[in-house]
Design a protein around this motif. Structure first.
Motif, PDB file in Angstrom:
ATOM      1  N   GLY A   1       0.931  -1.192   0.014  1.00 40.80           N
ATOM      2  CA  GLY A   1       0.073   0.076   0.080  1.00 40.80           C
ATOM      3  C   GLY A   1       0.744   1.413   0.127  1.00 40.80           C
ATOM      4  O   GLY A   1       0.256   2.360  -0.568  1.00 40.80           O
ATOM      5  N   LEU A   2       2.095   1.272   0.658  1.00 42.59           N
ATOM      6  CA  LEU A   2       3.011   2.441   0.428  1.00 42.59           C
ATOM      7  C   LEU A   2       3.348   2.935  -0.784  1.00 42.59           C
ATOM      8  O   LEU A   2       3.786   4.050  -1.080  1.00 42.59           O
ATOM      9  CB  LEU A   2       4.144   2.089   1.351  1.00 42.59           C
ATOM     10  CG  LEU A   2       4.145   1.690   2.818  1.00 42.59           C
ATOM     11  CD1 LEU A   2       5.282   1.222   3.532  1.00 42.59           C
ATOM     12  CD2 LEU A   2       3.515   2.977   3.479  1.00 42.59           C
ATOM     13  N   PHE A   3       3.144   1.971  -1.819  1.00 38.46           N
ATOM     14  CA  PHE A   3       3.870   2.085  -3.150  1.00 38.46           C
ATOM     15  C   PHE A   3       2.572   2.208  -4.117  1.00 38.46           C
ATOM     16  O   PHE A   3       2.591   1.687  -5.329  1.00 38.46           O
ATOM     17  CB  PHE A   3       4.740   1.144  -3.574  1.00 38.46           C
ATOM     18  CG  PHE A   3       5.905   1.223  -2.644  1.00 38.46           C
ATOM     19  CD1 PHE A   3       6.872   2.043  -3.149  1.00 38.46           C
ATOM     20  CD2 PHE A   3       6.048   0.331  -1.633  1.00 38.46           C
ATOM     21  CE1 PHE A   3       8.246   1.874  -2.320  1.00 38.46           C
ATOM     22  CE2 PHE A   3       7.221   0.271  -0.803  1.00 38.46           C
ATOM     23  CZ  PHE A   3       8.307   1.313  -1.039  1.00 38.46           C
ATOM     24  N   GLN A   4       1.195   2.440  -3.630  1.00 38.73           N
ATOM     25  CA  GLN A   4      -0.026   2.613  -4.210  1.00 38.73           C
ATOM     26  C   GLN A   4       0.230   3.286  -5.823  1.00 38.73           C
ATOM     27  O   GLN A   4      -0.321   3.017  -6.817  1.00 38.73           O
ATOM     28  CB  GLN A   4      -1.074   2.846  -3.601  1.00 38.73           C
ATOM     29  CG  GLN A   4      -2.617   2.718  -4.441  1.00 38.73           C
ATOM     30  CD  GLN A   4      -3.698   3.198  -3.718  1.00 38.73           C
ATOM     31  OE1 GLN A   4      -3.573   2.908  -2.302  1.00 38.73           O
ATOM     32  NE2 GLN A   4      -4.732   3.068  -4.038  1.00 38.73           N
ATOM     33  N   ASN A   5       0.618   4.490  -5.778  1.00 39.60           N
ATOM     34  CA  ASN A   5       0.888   5.355  -6.607  1.00 39.60           C
ATOM     35  C   ASN A   5       1.624   4.901  -7.587  1.00 39.60           C
ATOM     36  O   ASN A   5       1.587   5.024  -8.899  1.00 39.60           O
ATOM     37  CB  ASN A   5       1.440   6.903  -6.061  1.00 39.60           C
ATOM     38  CG  ASN A   5       0.541   7.517  -5.313  1.00 39.60           C
ATOM     39  OD1 ASN A   5      -0.629   7.205  -5.401  1.00 39.60           O
ATOM     40  ND2 ASN A   5       0.898   8.289  -4.595  1.00 39.60           N
TER      41      ASN A   5
ATOM     42  N   VAL B   1       2.505   2.166 -12.942  1.00 37.26           N
ATOM     43  CA  VAL B   1       3.359   1.126 -13.959  1.00 37.26           C
ATOM     44  C   VAL B   1       2.546  -0.235 -13.470  1.00 37.26           C
ATOM     45  O   VAL B   1       2.932  -0.976 -12.662  1.00 37.26           O
ATOM     46  CB  VAL B   1       4.612   0.887 -13.576  1.00 37.26           C
ATOM     47  CG1 VAL B   1       5.204  -0.247 -14.556  1.00 37.26           C
ATOM     48  CG2 VAL B   1       5.333   2.421 -13.795  1.00 37.26           C
ATOM     49  N   VAL B   2       1.405  -0.728 -14.274  1.00 36.37           N
ATOM     50  CA  VAL B   2       0.383  -1.834 -13.856  1.00 36.37           C
ATOM     51  C   VAL B   2       1.338  -3.118 -14.255  1.00 36.37           C
ATOM     52  O   VAL B   2       1.090  -4.036 -13.371  1.00 36.37           O
ATOM     53  CB  VAL B   2      -0.584  -1.729 -14.962  1.00 36.37           C
ATOM     54  CG1 VAL B   2      -1.226  -3.134 -14.730  1.00 36.37           C
ATOM     55  CG2 VAL B   2      -1.452  -0.843 -14.935  1.00 36.37           C
ATOM     56  N   ALA B   3       2.423  -3.188 -14.704  1.00 38.26           N
ATOM     57  CA  ALA B   3       3.186  -4.324 -14.961  1.00 38.26           C
ATOM     58  C   ALA B   3       4.009  -4.632 -13.643  1.00 38.26           C
ATOM     59  O   ALA B   3       4.325  -5.968 -13.246  1.00 38.26           O
ATOM     60  CB  ALA B   3       4.325  -4.140 -15.916  1.00 38.26           C
ATOM     61  N   LEU B   4       4.026  -3.799 -12.674  1.00 40.02           N
ATOM     62  CA  LEU B   4       4.686  -4.286 -11.408  1.00 40.02           C
ATOM     63  C   LEU B   4       3.808  -4.955 -10.508  1.00 40.02           C
ATOM     64  O   LEU B   4       4.064  -5.817  -9.965  1.00 40.02           O
ATOM     65  CB  LEU B   4       4.928  -2.800 -10.522  1.00 40.02           C
ATOM     66  CG  LEU B   4       5.951  -1.733 -11.120  1.00 40.02           C
ATOM     67  CD1 LEU B   4       5.925  -0.599 -10.186  1.00 40.02           C
ATOM     68  CD2 LEU B   4       7.292  -2.336 -11.307  1.00 40.02           C
ATOM     69  N   ALA B   5       2.305  -4.821 -10.762  1.00 39.62           N
ATOM     70  CA  ALA B   5       1.210  -5.702 -10.097  1.00 39.62           C
ATOM     71  C   ALA B   5       1.602  -6.890 -10.317  1.00 39.62           C
ATOM     72  O   ALA B   5       1.079  -8.153  -9.513  1.00 39.62           O
ATOM     73  CB  ALA B   5       0.060  -5.086 -10.109  1.00 39.62           C
TER      74      ALA B   5
ATOM     75  N   LEU C   1      12.653  -0.131  -5.684  1.00 43.19           N
ATOM     76  CA  LEU C   1      13.562   0.314  -6.873  1.00 43.19           C
ATOM     77  C   LEU C   1      12.828   0.926  -7.966  1.00 43.19           C
ATOM     78  O   LEU C   1      13.005   1.830  -8.666  1.00 43.19           O
ATOM     79  CB  LEU C   1      14.238  -0.925  -7.426  1.00 43.19           C
ATOM     80  CG  LEU C   1      15.386  -1.587  -6.379  1.00 43.19           C
ATOM     81  CD1 LEU C   1      15.735  -3.012  -6.744  1.00 43.19           C
ATOM     82  CD2 LEU C   1      16.318  -0.429  -6.331  1.00 43.19           C
ATOM     83  N   ALA C   2      11.428   0.333  -8.320  1.00 47.99           N
ATOM     84  CA  ALA C   2      10.730   1.051  -9.334  1.00 47.99           C
ATOM     85  C   ALA C   2      10.152   2.548  -8.923  1.00 47.99           C
ATOM     86  O   ALA C   2      10.330   3.325  -9.845  1.00 47.99           O
ATOM     87  CB  ALA C   2       9.237   0.188  -9.473  1.00 47.99           C
ATOM     88  N   THR C   3      10.034   2.815  -7.603  1.00 47.53           N
ATOM     89  CA  THR C   3       9.506   4.003  -7.389  1.00 47.53           C
ATOM     90  C   THR C   3      10.832   5.145  -7.643  1.00 47.53           C
ATOM     91  O   THR C   3      10.609   6.414  -8.222  1.00 47.53           O
ATOM     92  CB  THR C   3       9.346   4.196  -5.801  1.00 47.53           C
ATOM     93  OG1 THR C   3       8.073   3.420  -5.658  1.00 47.53           O
ATOM     94  CG2 THR C   3       8.734   5.704  -5.254  1.00 47.53           C
ATOM     95  N   ILE C   4      12.075   4.692  -7.421  1.00 51.77           N
ATOM     96  CA  ILE C   4      13.161   5.264  -7.420  1.00 51.77           C
ATOM     97  C   ILE C   4      13.632   5.542  -9.090  1.00 51.77           C
ATOM     98  O   ILE C   4      13.742   6.888  -9.470  1.00 51.77           O
ATOM     99  CB  ILE C   4      14.641   4.762  -6.673  1.00 51.77           C
ATOM    100  CG1 ILE C   4      14.214   4.821  -5.298  1.00 51.77           C
ATOM    101  CG2 ILE C   4      15.674   5.455  -7.438  1.00 51.77           C
ATOM    102  CD1 ILE C   4      15.348   3.868  -4.776  1.00 51.77           C
ATOM    103  N   PHE C   5      13.132   4.563  -9.815  1.00 48.27           N
ATOM    104  CA  PHE C   5      13.838   4.571 -11.163  1.00 48.27           C
ATOM    105  C   PHE C   5      12.749   4.727 -12.266  1.00 48.27           C
ATOM    106  O   PHE C   5      13.292   5.325 -13.380  1.00 48.27           O
ATOM    107  CB  PHE C   5      14.881   3.260 -11.540  1.00 48.27           C
ATOM    108  CG  PHE C   5      16.005   3.047 -10.844  1.00 48.27           C
ATOM    109  CD1 PHE C   5      16.974   4.026 -11.181  1.00 48.27           C
ATOM    110  CD2 PHE C   5      15.996   2.222  -9.862  1.00 48.27           C
ATOM    111  CE1 PHE C   5      18.443   3.884 -10.429  1.00 48.27           C
ATOM    112  CE2 PHE C   5      17.197   2.147  -9.085  1.00 48.27           C
ATOM    113  CZ  PHE C   5      18.443   2.953  -9.210  1.00 48.27           C
TER     114      PHE C   5
END
Length: 450
Positions: free
Chosen positions: A305-309, A314-318, A444-448
């Motif tokens: 939930g912390l990374f909901q945005n 990026v739907v691929a992450l789910a 990592l996804a949030t950072i890059f």
């Protein structure tokens, strides 16, 4: 083969019950089958049929069968008996088997059963009940044959002839002083070929493996395995007095129980979980474990939930998240199982923990690199996005390293804290690998990417 025979007998019993015929069942339960097979048959039957079968067993056979039943089932039958029935059922049992049964009964009932026994038998059982069930004192049998060191072999033979039969698993006589202090053993193989005029002291063995009464059952099992023992004397640590002996059949039970404990504990089940227990009883037991797992699941969900945005963009992450968590969970479980086994066998201690930890970290890193390349390549092909491929590859390496670290140190730490690693290890490990997997991948996804 044993399982096949049990199923055949079970089918015979089922068919006989359905047809209303009980003569064949009575024949099977009261002589045709050994007590062990009858116990297995009872454990393989649903509650209603089990009750009917128990009612068909003659009272003289009940005690012998009870000792082979799991604790859960034996307690059900014992609680339905009055004191007179308990005395009748248990009077033919050996002291160690009787003590095992009495430990599952209320203190008032135990007191009544003990009061009905002879002074000698009561003293033997009370000495066994004074020790924990999972200790050498709880395992031992007080039925031993002892001799003095100053008598001759001829006198020892005469003494043996006065016994109607030797206790089961007797491979040696136990040599004691007048104060019952243990001195050594006289193997039957030596006794048979010794000079009749020689003294016991001359041929007895003093370099004998002895077990202290407070030793844990697991250590006893390891000692029997290491020394290839058939039986071993149990002594009081302070006085050195002989208390009894442990035989290999009791040790086999310990090994089997520990294997079942490790397997069932990983699923949060009781050692004596009845396969055919009533619905409500089974539901209550499993509900506790499901509740604990639900808490850990919420922890992992909170991290997501912390990374909901990030996930929204990026739907691929789910789609890819479960891969990272699953790989870490499997890798950690492999290490955890290996270390728990090593602890159980006494292979792991302070001297080799660092080496083991270093090895598992290197193995985790190498496997991380290997599968990071594989998963990264598949991800790049699937989503046509090289950045996500690099991110999931990095997350896999991080999670497999953490899995190796936690899988090694967690059971060792839990053991030192007095917590059963088999019971608590899997839940903690799964939580850590899920949280680290989601955190590293989405972080990592949030950072890059964002």
């Amino acid at each position: 083969m044993v399982e096949q025979d049990t199923q055949q007998h079970l089918q015979t019993v089922t068919d006989s019950l359905e047809s209303g015929g009980t003569m064949q069942i009575k024949y099977l339960l009261n002589g045709a089958l050994p007590a062990q097979d009858v116990a297995r048959l009872l454990e393989s039957s649903p509650p209603k049929e089990r009750r009917l079968l128990w009612d068909l067993i003659e009272q003289k056979n009940e005690g012998e069968i009870l000792q082979y039943l799991s604790e859960d089932i034996s307690v059900q039958f014992l609680k339905e008996m009055d004191t007179e029935q308990l005395v009748a059922v248990t009077e033919q049992l050996e002291s160690d088997d009787l003590a095992d049964i009495l430990q599952n009964l209320p203190e008032t009932v135990v007191a009544e059963v003990l009061a009905s026994m002879t002074a000698q038998d009561r003293s033997r059982v009370e000495s066994l009940l004074s020790y924990p069930e999972d200790s050498a004192g709880g395992l031992m049998n007080t039925d031993t044959i002892t001799v003095r060191p100053n008598i001759t072999i001829d006198i020892a033979f005469r003494f043996l002839r006065r016994h109607a039969s030797l206790p089961d698993m007797t491979d040696s006589l136990l040599v004691v002083s007048r104060s019952d202090r243990f001195l050594g053993t006289l193997p039957l193989t030596k006794l048979l070929v010794a000079d009749p005029d020689a003294s016991v002291r001359e041929i007895m063995e003093t370099e004998t493996t002895v077990i202290e009464a407070d030793a844990p059952a697991s250590e006893v099992a390891q000692l029997f395995e290491k020394m290839d023992l058939v039986s071993a004397p149990v002594i009081d640590e302070a006085s050195g007095k002989l208390l009894g002996r442990i035989t290999i059949d009791d040790v086999v039970d310990v090994i089997r129980d520990e294997a079942e404990h490790s397997m069932l504990s990983m699923a949060g089940l009781d050692d004596d979980e009845d396969t055919f227990a009533p619905i409500m009883q089974t539901s209550k037991r499993r509900a506790v474990w499901l509740g604990i797992n639900l808490i850990t699941a919420f922890i992992a969900s909170y991290v997501i939930g912390l990374f909901q945005n990030t996930i929204d963009q990026v739907v691929a992450l789910a789609i890819l998240m479960p891969i990272v968590a699953s790989m870490g969970g499997i890798a950690g479980s492999q290490v955890l199982t290996l270390v728990i086994r090593g602890i159980a066998l006494g292979h792991i201690g302070a001297a080799n923990t660092r080496w083991l930890l270093n090895r598992e970290i290197v193995v985790g890193f190498l496997n991380g690199i290997l599968w990071a390349i594989v998963v990264g390549a598949l991800t790049a092909y699937w989503f046509d996005n090289i950045e996500i491929a690099y991110i999931i590859a990095g997350a896999l390496i991080i999670n497999l390293l953490f899995a190796a670290l936690v899988g090694t140190l967690l059971p060792i730490t839990l053991k030192r804290l007095g917590i059963d690693p088999a019971l608590a290890g899997n839940v903690i490990l799964t939580t850590v690998t899920d949280v680290v997997g989601f955190l590293s991948f989405l972080g990592l996804a949030t950072i890059f990417l964002i």
